[in-house]
Design an enzyme around this catalytic site. Structure first.
Site, PDB file in Angstrom:
ATOM      1  N   GLU A   1      50.044  -6.782  73.408  1.00  0.00           N
ATOM      2  CA  GLU A   1      49.636  -7.186  72.062  1.00  0.00           C
ATOM      3  C   GLU A   1      49.502  -5.970  71.132  1.00  0.00           C
ATOM      4  O   GLU A   1      48.446  -5.740  70.543  1.00  0.00           O
ATOM      5  CB  GLU A   1      48.299  -7.926  72.136  1.00  0.00           C
ATOM      6  CG  GLU A   1      48.319  -9.158  73.021  1.00  0.00           C
ATOM      7  CD  GLU A   1      46.916  -9.670  73.330  1.00  0.00           C
ATOM      8  OE1 GLU A   1      45.944  -9.079  72.811  1.00  0.00           O
ATOM      9  OE2 GLU A   1      46.793 -10.639  74.091  1.00  0.00           O
TER      10      GLU A   1
ATOM     11  N   ARG B   1      48.646  -1.964  65.779  1.00  0.00           N
ATOM     12  CA  ARG B   1      48.627  -0.653  65.130  1.00  0.00           C
ATOM     13  C   ARG B   1      49.873   0.167  65.507  1.00  0.00           C
ATOM     14  O   ARG B   1      50.466   0.841  64.670  1.00  0.00           O
ATOM     15  CB  ARG B   1      47.362   0.087  65.564  1.00  0.00           C
ATOM     16  CG  ARG B   1      47.122   1.400  64.858  1.00  0.00           C
ATOM     17  CD  ARG B   1      46.012   2.185  65.544  1.00  0.00           C
ATOM     18  NE  ARG B   1      44.851   1.387  65.875  1.00  0.00           N
ATOM     19  CZ  ARG B   1      43.772   1.276  65.105  1.00  0.00           C
ATOM     20  NH1 ARG B   1      43.724   1.934  63.962  1.00  0.00           N
ATOM     21  NH2 ARG B   1      42.744   0.540  65.482  1.00  0.00           N
TER      22      ARG B   1
ATOM     23  N   ARG C   1      39.079   1.808  56.172  1.00  0.00           N
ATOM     24  CA  ARG C   1      38.952   2.511  57.446  1.00  0.00           C
ATOM     25  C   ARG C   1      38.134   3.801  57.349  1.00  0.00           C
ATOM     26  O   ARG C   1      37.288   4.055  58.217  1.00  0.00           O
ATOM     27  CB  ARG C   1      40.326   2.799  58.044  1.00  0.00           C
ATOM     28  CG  ARG C   1      41.112   1.547  58.426  1.00  0.00           C
ATOM     29  CD  ARG C   1      42.362   1.868  59.228  1.00  0.00           C
ATOM     30  NE  ARG C   1      42.018   2.367  60.539  1.00  0.00           N
ATOM     31  CZ  ARG C   1      42.071   3.638  60.898  1.00  0.00           C
ATOM     32  NH1 ARG C   1      42.470   4.562  60.029  1.00  0.00           N
ATOM     33  NH2 ARG C   1      41.723   4.018  62.114  1.00  0.00           N
TER      34      ARG C   1
ATOM     35  N   CYS D   1      31.359   1.836  43.177  1.00  0.00           N
ATOM     36  CA  CYS D   1      29.987   2.349  43.049  1.00  0.00           C
ATOM     37  C   CYS D   1      29.292   2.411  44.402  1.00  0.00           C
ATOM     38  O   CYS D   1      28.291   1.726  44.654  1.00  0.00           O
ATOM     39  CB  CYS D   1      29.201   1.490  42.063  1.00  0.00           C
ATOM     40  SG  CYS D   1      29.796   1.633  40.372  1.00  0.00           S
TER      41      CYS D   1
END
Length: 422
Positions: free
Chosen positions: A275, A278, A314, A346
């Site tokens: 699987e 990335r 990330r 912010c």
């Protein structure tokens, strides 16, 4: 390897210059390379070529339909963790019998949808889920194919938030209890046992944790077969890392991973499912942003971009590193100065990099975050009422917007003011 390179001093995605896309689309935007997606899928596929196998791309890494369709045309199956991701896989042309449904919290409605669409298998995460799935399958008059996700209590040596294979993590059934749960499954009218599943985490840069987990799975498989179970598939999960710091990171290659799979479980004669998400999509994408201001602070300098943590979370969530490159190639030997690269949100957490040594980049110039193809757009939000950024797919010398930027009017139209406030 990716297909984002400087040509005559300008960063290109394959044969298209980044400034050309920015001029037509506006910044910030994500851009993906078809050639890189294709190469990474094929390299992983070749690494397992002598074993019966199916690469089930992890949709959660990047679920854009154009990305999924690109991989589907290469023969990929899909690993999904929600009905929405299952629907994305189907819309991209992936048949249900090539879709694996993972995740710890599948609902009865999601189970019904998956069964109605011929799901390849459920990776079941608990005895409680098994009971619920059996009830749904019997109600529908079908049998649900399952692999039990076992938790091998292996330290993946990765970030705590993406480690999934230790005893304290929420994922899977303790491997010590697996035989009892498989015995329960075999007695259920609505369940068909087909395999074993394991996944110990993401962004692993060492093969040793994989080896420890796979050897435990091999022992379990032999014990389950001795118990009378027909274990014919092994889902080994994903997790193989990519180089985020291009200059000094060298994670294991898919070829080495494939050799490990053969060495640890190849003798079992099972079909292997993996699987990767990335590994396929990460280095296939950039996030491109414009510099709004270059601000001199007290003892430090800030590069303020039009991209923010809501576009690429990330660094804020995982303290992750992304190489940051000027789109116009700096002159050889150009001076580099430390700057904090930040966004306009912010939050102090809206920081991409601190004290990053970069050549001078001024207002209006473009920068590119490398290795942003996975868990970039997929994890984006509209925090601060900032529209989701466009996604662009490049194929050779052509490109297309594969998700457009919504208008502010479209964003506002999703809210409803109740009658008593009208």
């Amino acid at each position: 390897m990716d297909h984002f390179n400087y040509r005559e001093g300008v960063l290109h995605a394959e044969d298209v210059s980044i400034p050309t896309i920015a001029e037509q689309v506006g910044t910030p935007f994500y851009v993906y390379s078809t050639a890189t997606l294709t190469r990474h899928f094929n390299v992983f596929d070749q690494a397992l070529a002598d074993l019966p196998h199916l690469i089930c791309y992890a949709v959660k890494a990047n679920g854009n339909l154009a990305v999924l369709r690109t991989l589907a045309r290469l023969g990929a199956g899909m690993d999904v963790v929600s009905e929405g991701e299952f629907r994305r896989a189907l819309a991209a042309g992936v048949p249900g019998d090539k879709v694996v449904f993972s995740g710890v919290g599948k609902t009865a409605a999601e189970m019904r949808f998956a069964l109605a669409n011929g799901v390849r298998q459920f990776n079941v995460e608990s005895a409680e889920e098994l009971e619920a799935l059996d009830a749904v399958a019997r109600e529908m008059g079908v049998r649900a194919p399952i692999a039990l996700r076992v938790n091998p209590d292996v330290d993946a040596r990765t970030h705590a938030k993406i480690a999934t294979g230790k005893a304290e993590n929420k994922f899977g059934v303790p491997i010590s209890a697996a035989r009892q749960v498989y015995a329960r499954a075999a007695a259920m009218e609505g369940i068909e046992v087909v395999g074993v599943d394991v996944h110990i985490g993401s962004q692993l840069t060492d093969l040793a944790p994989f080896e420890a987990a796979f050897r435990k799975v091999a022992e379990l498989t032999e014990a389950l077969r001795a118990d009378g179970h027909d274990i014919r598939r092994l889902d080994l999960g994903g997790g193989l890392g990519i180089p985020y710091r291009q200059a000094n990171e060298a994670p294991p290659l898919p070829f080495d991973y494939g050799a490990l799979v053969r060495r640890t479980v190849g003798h079992l004669g099972c079909e292997i499912e993996v699987e990767p998400g990335r590994l396929i999509a990460g280095n296939a994408g950039l996030l491109v942003a414009s510099v709004i201001y270059r601000k001199q602070g007290e003892g430090r300098e800030f590069l303020i971009l039009d991209a923010a943590m809501n576009d690429l979370i990330r660094p804020a969530m995982y303290d992750a590193w992304h190489d940051i490159a000027p789109v116009i190639e700096p002159a050889p030997g150009a001076e580099r100065r430390p700057v904090d690269v930040v966004g306009p949100v912010c939050e102090t957490g809206d920081t991409f990099a601190r004290d990053r040594a970069l050549p001078f980049i001024g207002p209006g110039e473009l920068v590119a975050f490398r290795s942003a193809g996975a868990y970039g757009a997929a994890m984006a939000s509209e925090y601060n009422s900032r529209p989701l950024v466009p996604e662009v797919l490049v194929d050779g010398d052509q490109f297309a917007v594969v998700r457009r930027r919504p208008t502010f009017e479209e964003m506002l139209a999703r809210d409803t003011i109740p009658s008593w406030l009208a």
